[in-house]
Every structure is written in C-alpha cells, then in structure tokens.
Write a protein that holds these residues in place. Structure first.
Motif, PDB file in Angstrom:
ATOM      1  N   GLN A 155       0.820  -1.213   0.000  1.00 24.67           N
ATOM      2  CA  GLN A 155       0.000   0.000   0.000  1.00 24.67           C
ATOM      3  C   GLN A 155       0.856   1.267   0.000  1.00 24.67           C
ATOM      4  O   GLN A 155       0.635   2.198   0.757  1.00 24.67           O
ATOM      5  CB  GLN A 155      -0.946  -0.006   1.210  1.00 24.67           C
ATOM      6  N   LYS A 156       1.874   1.282  -0.853  1.00 23.45           N
ATOM      7  CA  LYS A 156       2.775   2.424  -0.952  1.00 23.45           C
ATOM      8  C   LYS A 156       3.418   2.752   0.397  1.00 23.45           C
ATOM      9  O   LYS A 156       3.716   3.902   0.692  1.00 23.45           O
ATOM     10  CB  LYS A 156       2.018   3.646  -1.490  1.00 23.45           C
ATOM     11  N   GLY A 157       3.579   1.715   1.224  1.00 23.89           N
ATOM     12  CA  GLY A 157       4.299   1.893   2.478  1.00 23.89           C
ATOM     13  C   GLY A 157       3.457   2.312   3.656  1.00 23.89           C
ATOM     14  O   GLY A 157       3.983   2.478   4.749  1.00 23.89           O
ATOM     15  N   ASN A 158       2.143   2.475   3.484  1.00 24.67           N
ATOM     16  CA  ASN A 158       1.316   2.908   4.608  1.00 24.67           C
ATOM     17  C   ASN A 158       0.058   2.063   4.688  1.00 24.67           C
ATOM     18  O   ASN A 158      -1.025   2.479   4.279  1.00 24.67           O
ATOM     19  CB  ASN A 158       0.963   4.389   4.479  1.00 24.67           C
ATOM     20  N   VAL A 159       0.208   0.871   5.212  1.00 24.66           N
ATOM     21  CA  VAL A 159      -0.904  -0.067   5.302  1.00 24.66           C
ATOM     22  C   VAL A 159      -1.967   0.422   6.273  1.00 24.66           C
ATOM     23  O   VAL A 159      -3.169   0.279   6.019  1.00 24.66           O
ATOM     24  CB  VAL A 159      -0.392  -1.464   5.713  1.00 24.66           C
ATOM     25  N   SER A 160      -1.552   1.005   7.392  1.00 23.75           N
ATOM     26  CA  SER A 160      -2.534   1.458   8.384  1.00 23.75           C
ATOM     27  C   SER A 160      -3.416   2.555   7.810  1.00 23.75           C
ATOM     28  O   SER A 160      -4.649   2.560   8.003  1.00 23.75           O
ATOM     29  CB  SER A 160      -1.846   1.933   9.665  1.00 23.75           C
ATOM     30  N   ALA A 161      -2.833   3.493   7.071  1.00 23.71           N
ATOM     31  CA  ALA A 161      -3.615   4.577   6.479  1.00 23.71           C
ATOM     32  C   ALA A 161      -4.572   4.045   5.420  1.00 23.71           C
ATOM     33  O   ALA A 161      -5.739   4.477   5.341  1.00 23.71           O
ATOM     34  CB  ALA A 161      -2.698   5.629   5.872  1.00 23.71           C
TER      35      ALA A 161
END
Length: 283
Positions: free
Chosen positions: A27-33
């Motif tokens: 997710q482009k490095g931001n799974v939590s977002a």
C-alpha cells in the motif's frame, strides 16, 4: 456514493465481500492509512492480509483508527505452510498482531515452504481445522492450490473442505481448470492480482500476464460502457460470481474498484472478448 460490495456465503454464517482490500503490495508503504481509509472513507468492509506480509500490526492500527466495530469488518489472513506445531504458533501470533480474538477467514498461504522447514500440508491444515473448532477463525481455506493439493488433503483425512482458494486470476491470466474444480467442490475461488499489479506488473507476470488496464480489448470495452479500464478488468471477475482482493491506496481508486454494480453488466460478447485475451503459458 458507492454501495457496499455484495457478499458470497463461504461457510455457514460467513459472508465474504466480493471486493476486499489486499495489503500484500505494501500500500505504498502505509498499510494502516490505507486500511483506515478503506473502512472509514469508502463502503469497503473487507481486509486481506497475511502473516508473511509483516503488516498485521499496521492493519490492526488502521482498523482501530477507522472506528469501525469488529463485527462490521471482514478480516482475512494467511499462514505459511510449515509444520503442525509451527502453524499453531503462527495462528496464535496472527491474532496477537491483529489484536483480535478471532478472524473471519484464515488461509494456508502457499503449497511451498517459505524459509527453513518442510511444507506439511496435512499438518498445517489440521492446525487450521483446530482453529476453526476453537472459534479462532470463522472459516478456513487455502491459496495457490490446484487439484492435486486438494486431493492430498482429502487423502490425509481432512474433515473440513476449504471454504476459499485465493489464487491468481485476471483478464490476462486465468486457470480455468482449477476454477472449475473449485466450483464443482463448493470452494470459492478468490482472485489476487486482479489487475496484474497495475503499471509495474506483479506476481502474475510470471505466467505471461501484463497490466490489465493497458490491454486493448479492456480499453475498448471500458470506452463502450463509459467506465475505467480498471473497472472492466474487475467487473469481468465479479460478473463470474468470483470475489477479488484489490491493492489500492487512493480514495478515488478505492471507490472506483468498489463501484462495479451501478453501471450494469458486461455483454456476453464483452465477456467472451475479455476471456479470450489470456493465452496458455508456454512450458
């Protein structure tokens, strides 16, 4: 506004959304977002993660940030094929990392062993059956399975038929033999890499696949319906009654991937044209 995706019954009382957010691409490095945005900014309710993605704490943080109650989120995860004992440990660790007492679906991630140790399919499956019986997973399934793997489990005395087989499926690659086998045995075939990883390609490229959105036939069908090429690529899958996991991180793309039912069906000619795109992989 986009309506929630329809669901498919994969086990008694277990409804799998036909479109879930897959986190395996990072997710482009931001799974939590991405997780929080999917759950709170769109009609998305399903998340697909895995032990081997090393992102389950981020998924847990995203679910918490979304404010969605546990009962409104469909949570799917996976464990590697290892030994019975290690599989038991991995199932428990999944729940710790996800901050959950139970998930909705747990899969054996692959028929190959990742890292040291042998892939013991019957032993790993037995651990999943025990997780199901204990209420730690509401349903259980597999990934990357073909007919011989299902038959291996059955010959080993498996008592539960896998609810789901998550495997590669897109306009540019489809394993029709395995899809037919799953259908005949009541196993839901779930697509990963439904767009073949976008512009950069993905794991589906090994079988000759390429970016679905760049396929001329897809572009032509999209133009005729006044929708995006991505929507046509995904519609071709869900119109067959098959669910999918999509990897998106932008709100507009999320809504686009969920908006597959408001504009009617592809014609039979459309479906035939798109089904003919994939060519058998040379051995």
């Amino acid at each position: 506004s986009v309506a929630p995706a329809p669901t498919l019954t994969i086990a008694p009382g277990v409804e799998l959304p036909q479109v879930v957010l897959g986190t395996g691409s990072g997710q482009k490095g931001n799974v939590s977002a991405a997780t929080a945005l999917w759950l709170s900014g769109t009609a998305g309710v399903g998340i697909d993660t895995a032990f081997e993605y090393h992102d389950e704490p981020a998924v847990a943080a995203g679910i918490a940030a979304s404010g969605k109650p546990r009962g409104s989120v469909f949570l799917e995860t996976k464990i590697p094929c290892t030994t019975y004992a290690v599989a038991k440990t991995n199932i428990a660790q999944n729940l710790v990392d996800l901050k959950m007492e139970a998930v909705d679906l747990t899969l054996i991630h692959t028929t190959s062993s990742w890292g040291p140790g042998k892939c013991d399919l019957p032993g790993t499956w037995r651990a999943l059956e025990e997780a199901l019986a204990a209420g730690h997973s509401r349903s259980i399934g597999v990934s990357h399975f073909k007919q011989e793997h299902f038959e291996e489990l059955r010959a080993a005395g498996a008592t539960v038929v896998p609810a789901v087989n998550q495997a590669e499926l897109s306009v540019v690659f489809h394993d029709d033999t395995t899809i037919a086998y799953c259908k005949a045995h009541g196993i839901t075939y779930q697509s990963y890499s439904p767009l073949c990883g976008g512009a950069n390609g993905s794991s589906c490229t090994w079988s000759g696949g390429k970016n679905v959105m760049a396929v001329p036939e897809v572009i032509a069908v999209a133009k005729s319906h006044g929708v995006s090429a991505a929507q046509v690529g995904l519609k071709w899958i869900v119109q067959q009654g098959l669910p999918l996991a999509t990897a998106v991180w932008r709100l507009d793309y999320m809504n686009e991937d969920l908006d597959l039912w408001s504009w009617g069906n592809l014609t039979s000619a459309d479906m035939a044209k798109l089904s003919a795109v994939a060519k058998p992989r040379s051995v």
